[in-house]
Design a protein around this motif. Structure first.
Motif, PDB file in Angstrom:
ATOM      1  N   GLY A  96       0.814  -1.208   0.000  1.00 14.12           N
ATOM      2  CA  GLY A  96       0.000   0.000   0.000  1.00 14.12           C
ATOM      3  C   GLY A  96       0.847   1.257   0.000  1.00 14.12           C
ATOM      4  O   GLY A  96       2.043   1.223   0.305  1.00 14.12           O
ATOM      5  N   VAL A  97       0.240   2.368  -0.350  1.00 21.36           N
ATOM      6  CA  VAL A  97       0.946   3.645  -0.432  1.00 21.36           C
ATOM      7  C   VAL A  97       1.314   4.131   0.970  1.00 21.36           C
ATOM      8  O   VAL A  97       0.481   4.104   1.888  1.00 21.36           O
ATOM      9  CB  VAL A  97       0.080   4.697  -1.146  1.00 21.36           C
ATOM     10  CG1 VAL A  97       0.792   6.041  -1.190  1.00 21.36           C
ATOM     11  CG2 VAL A  97      -0.266   4.230  -2.560  1.00 21.36           C
ATOM     12  N   ARG A  98       2.556   4.561   1.114  1.00 21.61           N
ATOM     13  CA  ARG A  98       3.010   5.153   2.375  1.00 21.61           C
ATOM     14  C   ARG A  98       3.350   6.618   2.156  1.00 21.61           C
ATOM     15  O   ARG A  98       3.793   7.005   1.081  1.00 21.61           O
ATOM     16  CB  ARG A  98       4.238   4.428   2.922  1.00 21.61           C
ATOM     17  CG  ARG A  98       3.938   3.067   3.521  1.00 21.61           C
ATOM     18  CD  ARG A  98       5.186   2.447   4.131  1.00 21.61           C
ATOM     19  NE  ARG A  98       4.879   1.211   4.835  1.00 21.61           N
ATOM     20  CZ  ARG A  98       4.510   1.144   6.097  1.00 21.61           C
ATOM     21  NH1 ARG A  98       4.409   2.268   6.811  1.00 21.61           N
ATOM     22  NH2 ARG A  98       4.248   0.000   6.667  1.00 21.61           N
ATOM     23  N   CYS A  99       3.186   7.397   3.175  1.00 21.20           N
ATOM     24  CA  CYS A  99       3.512   8.809   3.099  1.00 21.20           C
ATOM     25  C   CYS A  99       5.034   8.976   3.023  1.00 21.20           C
ATOM     26  O   CYS A  99       5.750   8.439   3.874  1.00 21.20           O
ATOM     27  CB  CYS A  99       2.975   9.547   4.319  1.00 21.20           C
ATOM     28  SG  CYS A  99       3.461  11.290   4.393  1.00 21.20           S
ATOM     29  N   PRO A 100       5.548   9.694   2.030  1.00 22.61           N
ATOM     30  CA  PRO A 100       6.999   9.868   1.941  1.00 22.61           C
ATOM     31  C   PRO A 100       7.561  10.778   3.016  1.00 22.61           C
ATOM     32  O   PRO A 100       8.777  10.823   3.213  1.00 22.61           O
ATOM     33  CB  PRO A 100       7.172  10.490   0.546  1.00 22.61           C
ATOM     34  CG  PRO A 100       5.887  11.184   0.271  1.00 22.61           C
ATOM     35  CD  PRO A 100       4.832  10.352   0.925  1.00 22.61           C
TER      36      PRO A 100
END
Length: 204
Positions: free
Chosen positions: A32-36
């Motif tokens: 899943g997408v993670r906050c950079p």
């Protein structure tokens, strides 16, 4: 050795930027997408909020998939990036920025930017350097003896290894990798690799 994906199949797999974005999202974050910024996985996808469709609920930052990658700040579409990555990695001798300019229909400046950014990623990710590696030296600017008198400069070429030798340990290939070079003195002493020399003088 893996066989590169034929261009016809590549075009079918990435018909538009949306398909390319889905691929980049999967590759960048299989879970899943993670906050950079804060690395939280509490991220909301908002398809209608372009050009930054992702929002971190933890730090409230909006971001696109390009953030904190070699694509960061680029206005080129993600489909163009996938095509460039494929061309640069699937051609045995690489692709020049001039060729990318012609193949992708983008400006010379954009093609130069693409090629340098992608090669930058190769130099920082050890996982991209797997299997046997081959190293060779080059002269930049040509031999002085071949230049016109008004262009020639007094500059000593360095085939004995004082300048190019240190570049090999800085490569992403880990210690113990199988490394092939020619018989030049520059490559002696590469004890951290399984080093083998090809003797061109003997017709190898």
């Amino acid at each position: 050795m893996s066989v590169p994906l034929p261009l016809a199949q590549l075009f079918d797999r990435f018909p538009n930027d949306a398909a390319a974005e889905r691929w980049f999202v999967r590759e960048r974050g299989p879970d899943g997408v993670r906050c950079p910024s804060c690395h939280s996985n509490d991220v909301q996808a908002r398809a209608t909020r372009r050009p930054q469709p992702y929002r971190c609920r933890h730090c409230r930052r909006d971001f696109p998939v390009k953030t904190d990658t070699v694509m960061h700040g680029s206005h080129l579409g993600l489909r163009i990036w996938t095509m460039a990555i494929h061309l640069l990695t699937s051609r045995p001798k690489g692709v020049s920025s001039r060729q990318l300019h012609r193949d992708l229909g983008i400006s010379c400046k954009a093609a130069w930017h693409l090629s340098h950014r992608i090669r930058e990623a190769y130099g920082t990710d050890p996982e991209l350097c797997q299997g046997p590696a081959e190293v060779d030296e080059t002269y930049v600017g040509g031999f002085e003896k071949n230049k016109h008198a008004d262009r020639a400069r007094c500059r000593r070429q360095d085939p004995d290894g004082r300048s190019q030798g240190p570049a090999v340990p800085r490569s992403p290939c880990g210690g113990g990798a199988r490394l092939y070079t020619d018989e030049a003195a520059a490559y002696r002493g590469l004890d951290e690799y399984r080093h083998a020399s090809i003797n061109h003088g003997d017709g190898e």
